[in-house]
Scaffold this motif. Structure first.
Motif, PDB file in Angstrom:
ATOM      1  N   ARG A  33       0.827  -1.215   0.000  1.00 47.39           N
ATOM      2  CA  ARG A  33       0.000   0.000   0.000  1.00 47.39           C
ATOM      3  C   ARG A  33       0.854   1.255   0.000  1.00 47.39           C
ATOM      4  O   ARG A  33       0.672   2.141  -0.835  1.00 47.39           O
ATOM      5  CB  ARG A  33      -0.912  -0.033   1.247  1.00 47.39           C
ATOM      6  N   GLU A  34       1.807   1.332   0.908  1.00 48.82           N
ATOM      7  CA  GLU A  34       2.620   2.541   1.030  1.00 48.82           C
ATOM      8  C   GLU A  34       3.504   2.752  -0.197  1.00 48.82           C
ATOM      9  O   GLU A  34       3.732   3.882  -0.621  1.00 48.82           O
ATOM     10  CB  GLU A  34       3.463   2.485   2.305  1.00 48.82           C
ATOM     11  N   THR A  35       3.979   1.661  -0.801  1.00 45.49           N
ATOM     12  CA  THR A  35       4.787   1.770  -2.013  1.00 45.49           C
ATOM     13  C   THR A  35       3.957   2.348  -3.150  1.00 45.49           C
ATOM     14  O   THR A  35       4.424   3.219  -3.890  1.00 45.49           O
ATOM     15  CB  THR A  35       5.380   0.395  -2.372  1.00 45.49           C
ATOM     16  N   LYS A  36       2.709   1.883  -3.294  1.00 46.60           N
ATOM     17  CA  LYS A  36       1.832   2.419  -4.347  1.00 46.60           C
ATOM     18  C   LYS A  36       1.555   3.904  -4.134  1.00 46.60           C
ATOM     19  O   LYS A  36       1.518   4.683  -5.088  1.00 46.60           O
ATOM     20  CB  LYS A  36       0.509   1.653  -4.393  1.00 46.60           C
ATOM     21  N   VAL A  37       1.367   4.324  -2.902  1.00 46.81           N
ATOM     22  CA  VAL A  37       1.101   5.740  -2.616  1.00 46.81           C
ATOM     23  C   VAL A  37       2.349   6.569  -2.910  1.00 46.81           C
ATOM     24  O   VAL A  37       2.262   7.666  -3.475  1.00 46.81           O
ATOM     25  CB  VAL A  37       0.592   5.935  -1.171  1.00 46.81           C
TER      26      VAL A  37
END
Length: 175
Positions: free
Chosen positions: A156-160
């Motif tokens: 999730r954080e990588t995509k953001v």
């Protein structure tokens, strides 16, 4: 804007009894530096967490910045998207844990202070760190590739972070 929907277990039956949680996360920039929480595994996550009963999203995010970064007086600004994650719940009476995370641009001129971390946060040695989006993204991708210390939020954080590389940020408020 939906930044992503993630099913952490492809065999998860999404028709089962679902526990839903709302979370808020912030992107606070100073110049090209973004305030992130670095873990002992070398990855980075956005400050934030669950919205508690009776709390609005802005108040929840301000509380999370205070607890995780010791940062008081955070101004919560524009939303820039949300994510939905489907996980296996810890609670035996539920089949699905659905977490919707809302991301906001934030600002603050305050200095970092003392953290008040929960058990798992302290165990991961979460440390407020000023880092560029590109550096945080590279670090998260490296942890994913190694496969050690991978936390459920890493995808999730990588995509953001990928989104923030090209996203337009609001102009800083005049102080």
């Amino acid at each position: 804007m939906m930044l992503g929907s993630f099913r952490h277990d492809p065999d998860l039956d999404l028709t089962g009894r679902t526990l839903q949680r709302t979370a808020v996360r912030g992107a606070l920039f100073r110049g090209d530096q973004l305030l992130m929480l670095g873990s002992r595994h070398g990855d980075y996550k956005f400050p934030g967490g669950g919205v508690e009963a009776g709390e609005d999203q802005s108040a929840a995010l301000q509380r999370e910045y205070l607890e995780e970064c010791g940062l008081d007086g955070v101004e919560v600004g524009l939303s820039f998207g949300s994510t939905i994650e489907y996980l296996r719940p810890i609670e035996p009476e539920y089949r699905v844990f659905k977490m919707t995370s809302h991301y906001y641009f934030c600002s603050s001129d305050a200095s970092l202070g003392d953290q008040v971390l929960e058990g798992y946060e302290a165990e991961l040695e979460l440390t407020p760190t000023w880092i560029t989006v590109a550096e945080a993204l590279r670090a998260n991708q490296a942890v994913q590739e190694r496969g050690t210390g991978v936390m459920r939020w890493l995808v999730r954080e990588t995509k953001v972070l990928e989104h923030l590389l090209t996203a337009e940020r609001p102009a800083p408020a005049d102080g």
